[in-house]
Motif scaffolding. Structure first.
Motif, PDB file in Angstrom:
ATOM      1  N   GLY A 167      -8.800  -6.989   5.165  1.00 30.79           N
ATOM      2  CA  GLY A 167      -9.463  -5.869   5.813  1.00 30.79           C
ATOM      3  C   GLY A 167      -8.506  -4.811   6.315  1.00 30.79           C
ATOM      4  O   GLY A 167      -7.738  -4.237   5.542  1.00 30.79           O
ATOM      5  N   LYS A 168      -8.492  -4.593   7.601  1.00 25.70           N
ATOM      6  CA  LYS A 168      -7.794  -3.453   8.178  1.00 25.70           C
ATOM      7  C   LYS A 168      -6.292  -3.704   8.306  1.00 25.70           C
ATOM      8  O   LYS A 168      -5.854  -4.786   8.663  1.00 25.70           O
ATOM      9  N   MET A 169      -5.528  -2.651   8.029  1.00 20.32           N
ATOM     10  CA  MET A 169      -4.078  -2.700   8.176  1.00 20.32           C
ATOM     11  C   MET A 169      -3.693  -2.624   9.646  1.00 20.32           C
ATOM     12  O   MET A 169      -4.344  -1.918  10.429  1.00 20.32           O
ATOM     13  N   PHE A 170      -2.598  -3.308   9.997  1.00 22.29           N
ATOM     14  CA  PHE A 170      -2.086  -3.155  11.362  1.00 22.29           C
ATOM     15  C   PHE A 170      -0.580  -2.894  11.404  1.00 22.29           C
ATOM     16  O   PHE A 170      -0.040  -2.595  12.474  1.00 22.29           O
ATOM     17  N   SER A 173      -4.317  10.081  13.176  1.00 19.09           N
ATOM     18  CA  SER A 173      -5.035   8.846  13.479  1.00 19.09           C
ATOM     19  C   SER A 173      -4.425   8.051  14.632  1.00 19.09           C
ATOM     20  O   SER A 173      -5.034   7.104  15.124  1.00 19.09           O
ATOM     21  N   SER A 223      -0.823  -3.636  17.915  1.00 23.83           N
ATOM     22  CA  SER A 223      -1.493  -2.996  16.781  1.00 23.83           C
ATOM     23  C   SER A 223      -2.516  -3.935  16.167  1.00 23.83           C
ATOM     24  O   SER A 223      -3.644  -3.518  15.832  1.00 23.83           O
ATOM     25  N   TRP A 224      -2.146  -5.191  16.021  1.00 24.16           N
ATOM     26  CA  TRP A 224      -3.068  -6.204  15.477  1.00 24.16           C
ATOM     27  C   TRP A 224      -4.318  -6.317  16.345  1.00 24.16           C
ATOM     28  O   TRP A 224      -5.441  -6.395  15.833  1.00 24.16           O
ATOM     29  N   ARG A 271      -2.187  -6.817   6.903  1.00 22.82           N
ATOM     30  CA  ARG A 271      -3.571  -6.555   7.247  1.00 22.82           C
ATOM     31  C   ARG A 271      -4.227  -7.862   7.673  1.00 22.82           C
ATOM     32  O   ARG A 271      -3.639  -8.941   7.586  1.00 22.82           O
ATOM     33  N   LYS A 285      -0.347   0.863  14.747  1.00 22.81           N
ATOM     34  CA  LYS A 285      -1.434   1.603  15.380  1.00 22.81           C
ATOM     35  C   LYS A 285      -1.195   1.725  16.882  1.00 22.81           C
ATOM     36  O   LYS A 285      -0.589   0.864  17.510  1.00 22.81           O
ATOM     37  N   SER A 328       0.854  -1.191   0.000  1.00 22.61           N
ATOM     38  CA  SER A 328       0.000   0.000   0.000  1.00 22.61           C
ATOM     39  C   SER A 328       0.887   1.238   0.000  1.00 22.61           C
ATOM     40  O   SER A 328       1.837   1.327   0.791  1.00 22.61           O
ATOM     41  N   VAL A 372      -7.267  -3.923  15.719  1.00 21.46           N
ATOM     42  CA  VAL A 372      -8.117  -4.030  14.530  1.00 21.46           C
ATOM     43  C   VAL A 372      -8.692  -5.437  14.345  1.00 21.46           C
ATOM     44  O   VAL A 372      -9.566  -5.639  13.488  1.00 21.46           O
ATOM     45  N   TRP A 432      -1.359   6.498  14.401  1.00 24.04           N
ATOM     46  CA  TRP A 432      -0.289   5.621  13.922  1.00 24.04           C
ATOM     47  C   TRP A 432       1.057   6.195  14.380  1.00 24.04           C
ATOM     48  O   TRP A 432       1.259   7.408  14.376  1.00 24.04           O
TER      49      TRP A 432
END
Length: 313
Positions: free
Chosen positions: A226-229, A274, A298-299, A222, A247, A215, A302, A276
């Motif tokens: 879905g969501k990035m971590f 955010s 971080s994982w 991710r 995160k 990305s 999310v 991060w």
């Protein structure tokens, strides 16, 4: 930042000197931050002191007090914040618990073409066997004597009339060529961006439901599409930084981390407010257990409940 290397020796320290003088070249990736050994009067220690290298003169090694000796050695290594240990004529067999603690970070130079002639009297044994070629090897140190992975070798021809002494003198010249170059390659192998990405990948992909993607030009991780971590960044937009971006619970935690340890944490560009946070991986003394823990935190921020349950189980 250069890798911090400790050299352990027992004698005159000629291989230590080869490492030291190579370290003074501007492109050398390591520096000697400690020289010590099992004999407080070893000539190599005096040479290191004269050259301005930090020296610790430990009490003389005695078999009955070896536990105390290795405890004092470990304390000296910790104080010097050593990344890697280079054995240079250190005439003691390291205990298994010491090797375990420094696993993958101890190297040694041996005067034979390993796996030939492990142990002592290498030149005598080579001449008795009628070898036409001998040499030297740099290898990782494991619990088995002279049995760790070989990192580099140089061959040396046996000449007519050679004695163990004449052969040893010529092999020593080869050792002085081999050791600095091999040590430089050894300390760099985990300091490249590719090696650091591999460590981040290992920690991230060990988490349930994780997958790798790309990305904004960065490798990232991710949960199931879905969501990035976690992101991995190397000189992104020319910032010169090697880091991961993970995160936090929000801007307050991000600010607290940066305030407490600004050399490790930073506010990454292009991520807004955010929460991060960037975690630098280019300091030279990365705490990979801490890195793995931050990736997991971080994982968890999310991950859906079904995956959190798997992780807790």
């Amino acid at each position: 930042m250069k890798a911090r290397v400790a050299v352990l020796l027992s004698g005159r320290g000629s291989n230590m000197a080869a490492l030291l003088y190579a370290a003074r070249l501007p492109d050398c990736p390591y520096e000697l931050t400690l020289v010590t050994g099992d004999k407080p009067d070893a000539p190599g220690l005096a040479l290191a002191e004269a050259e301005g290298v930090p020296v610790v003169r430990l009490p003389a090694y005695k078999p009955k007090d070896k536990t105390d000796f290795y405890a004092a050695l470990s304390e000296a290594l910790d104080r010097a914040r050593v990344d890697c240990i280079a054995l240079a004529g250190f005439m003691r067999i390291l205990p298994a618990d010491f090797i375990d603690r420094w696993a993958g970070r101890i190297v040694n130079i041996h005067p034979s073409l390993l796996p030939k002639y492990k142990g002592l009297d290498t030149h005598e044994r080579a001449l008795e066997a009628g070898d036409a070629v001998v040499g030297c090897s740099v290898h990782e140190v494991t619990a088995e004597l002279d049995d760790g992975p070989v990192l580099g070798q140089i061959e040396v021809a046996v000449l007519p009339g050679d004695t163990p002494e004449s052969l040893a003198a010529r092999v020593l010249i080869a050792e002085h060529q081999l050791y600095p170059r091999t040590l430089a390659a050894f300390v760099m192998r985990e300091r490249t961006p590719e090696a650091k990405l591999a460590r981040v990948r290992q920690a991230a992909m060990a988490l349930p439901g994780a997958e790798e993607t790309v990305s904004h030009g960065m490798p990232c991780f991710r949960i199931e599409g879905g969501k990035m971590f976690c992101y991995f960044t190397h000189d992104h937009h020319g910032d010169g930084i090697i880091a991961m971006i993970v995160k936090t619970s929000g801007p307050d935690e991000q600010a607290q981390l940066i305030d407490q340890d600004p050399e490790t944490y930073y506010r990454p560009a292009y991520f807004g407010t955010s929460g991060w946070v960037g975690v630098r991986l280019d300091s030279g003394d990365t705490d990979w257990d801490h890195v793995a823990a931050r990736i997991e935190l971080s994982w968890k921020l999310v991950a859906p409940r079904k995956l959190l349950g798997i992780r807790e189980f």
